[in-house]
Design an enzyme around this catalytic site. Structure first.
Site, PDB file in Angstrom:
ATOM      1  N   ARG A  86       0.841  -1.193   0.000  1.00 32.59           N
ATOM      2  CA  ARG A  86       0.000   0.000   0.000  1.00 32.59           C
ATOM      3  C   ARG A  86       0.877   1.245   0.000  1.00 32.59           C
ATOM      4  O   ARG A  86       2.046   1.187   0.392  1.00 32.59           O
ATOM      5  CB  ARG A  86      -0.904   0.016   1.241  1.00 32.59           C
ATOM      6  N   ALA A 134      -4.200  -0.199  12.203  1.00 30.62           N
ATOM      7  CA  ALA A 134      -5.296   0.550  12.818  1.00 30.62           C
ATOM      8  C   ALA A 134      -5.000   0.945  14.255  1.00 30.62           C
ATOM      9  O   ALA A 134      -5.291   2.077  14.679  1.00 30.62           O
ATOM     10  CB  ALA A 134      -6.588  -0.271  12.751  1.00 30.62           C
ATOM     11  N   HIS A 258      -3.093 -22.178  34.674  1.00 33.46           N
ATOM     12  CA  HIS A 258      -2.912 -23.467  33.995  1.00 33.46           C
ATOM     13  C   HIS A 258      -4.261 -24.185  33.908  1.00 33.46           C
ATOM     14  O   HIS A 258      -5.024 -24.179  34.862  1.00 33.46           O
ATOM     15  CB  HIS A 258      -1.929 -24.342  34.783  1.00 33.46           C
TER      16      HIS A 258
END
Length: 284
Positions: A86, A134, A258
């Site tokens: 881009r 973003a 866990h």
């Protein structure tokens, strides 16, 4: 990402990549598990291959491929998506008339307050420079608004997280091993394969890997890379460690629930000291 999305929706997808591997620039340790999975999902993956020509025909779009291991040099497709990067939409919109400077790549030049060369104009997001993400734009927006409100705010993020939304996901932040080699910088690298994770076993997703890049002297966490199911959710802990200048021992001594995938971050740090419970200690 787009290829994976279309394949998941039922399309037969062929990926053509000019470089030697998928996701060029991303740590190879993180790309390998993804590549192995994509080989089963995509119809074909062509590396070191160039798309020399695209031509519309009655049967579809004929692509002329140039590569060493390409059997069908002119495959025909229903659709072709060209995704080679881009660039910012900053040219020809009158920025020069407003006194706003851009660099040779078209990015608007900004300071640490996101102020441009025109004192009363600020710029954030993709147009203000890499990385074009973003969440980086959102962070910059907050800084700019605080500055406009008279607050002493500056853009001082130590790292920016990146996520590739495939399956498995690939996520990383901070210094990568690839960048360290390019900088000729000495590091310690520790990895924890998800084959040692009880949670990954229950999910049948043991192909994952958690990797830490650590400063050899201070043992500060410089970078983290994760590949596996939900890696994008896990990278936030890594970002916090880097922003807080945490050491690998800080991470190793932080109790994790866990069984969870987040334990792999702790055990990767523990492996630096030969303490990881679910991994064989390194040979001395």
């Amino acid at each position: 990402e787009m290829g994976y999305a279309y394949a998941a929706l039922g399309s037969k997808v062929t990926i053509v990549e000019l470089t030697e591997g998928l996701l060029p620039g991303v740590d190879r340790d993180l790309v390998l598990p993804l590549h192995k999975r994509l080989e089963k999902i995509f119809d074909k993956i062509h590396l070191k291959t160039k798309v020399a020509k695209l031509e519309e025909t009655p049967k579809g779009i004929k692509a002329t491929l140039e590569g060493e291991d390409v059997a069908d040099k002119q495959p025909v497709f229903e659709r072709v998506l060209v995704a080679v990067g881009r660039r910012p939409s900053s040219r020809d919109i009158g920025l020069d008339k407003a006194g706003v400077e851009i660099d040779d790549k078209g990015f608007i030049k900004v300071d640490e307050r996101r102020r441009t060369s025109a004192e009363r104009i600020y710029a954030i997001g993709d147009v203000a420079g890499e990385p074009m993400l973003a969440h980086k734009a959102t962070y910059e927006g907050k800084i700019a608004v605080e500055v406009l409100a008279g607050e002493p705010a500056v853009y001082d993020a130590r790292a920016v997280p990146a996520v590739v939304f495939t399956d498995p996901e690939v996520a990383w932040c901070g210094l990568t091993e690839t960048e360290a080699k390019r900088q000729n910088r000495e590091i310690k690298r520790v990895r924890f394969p998800w084959a040692g994770s009880g949670r990954a076993m229950t999910l049948d997703r043991t192909e994952g890997l958690t990797k830490l890049i650590v400063d050899p002297e201070s043992e500060r966490v410089l970078g983290v890379g994760i590949v596996g199911a939900g890696a994008g959710e896990m990278i936030a802990e890594a970002m916090l460690a880097i922003e807080m200048a945490a050491s690998a021992r800080d991470v190793a001594m932080t109790m994790h629930a866990h069984p969870t995938l987040s334990e792999t971050v702790m055990e990767a740090a523990e492996s630096l000291y030969g303490m990881a419970v679910h991994q064989m200690p390194p040979k001395k």
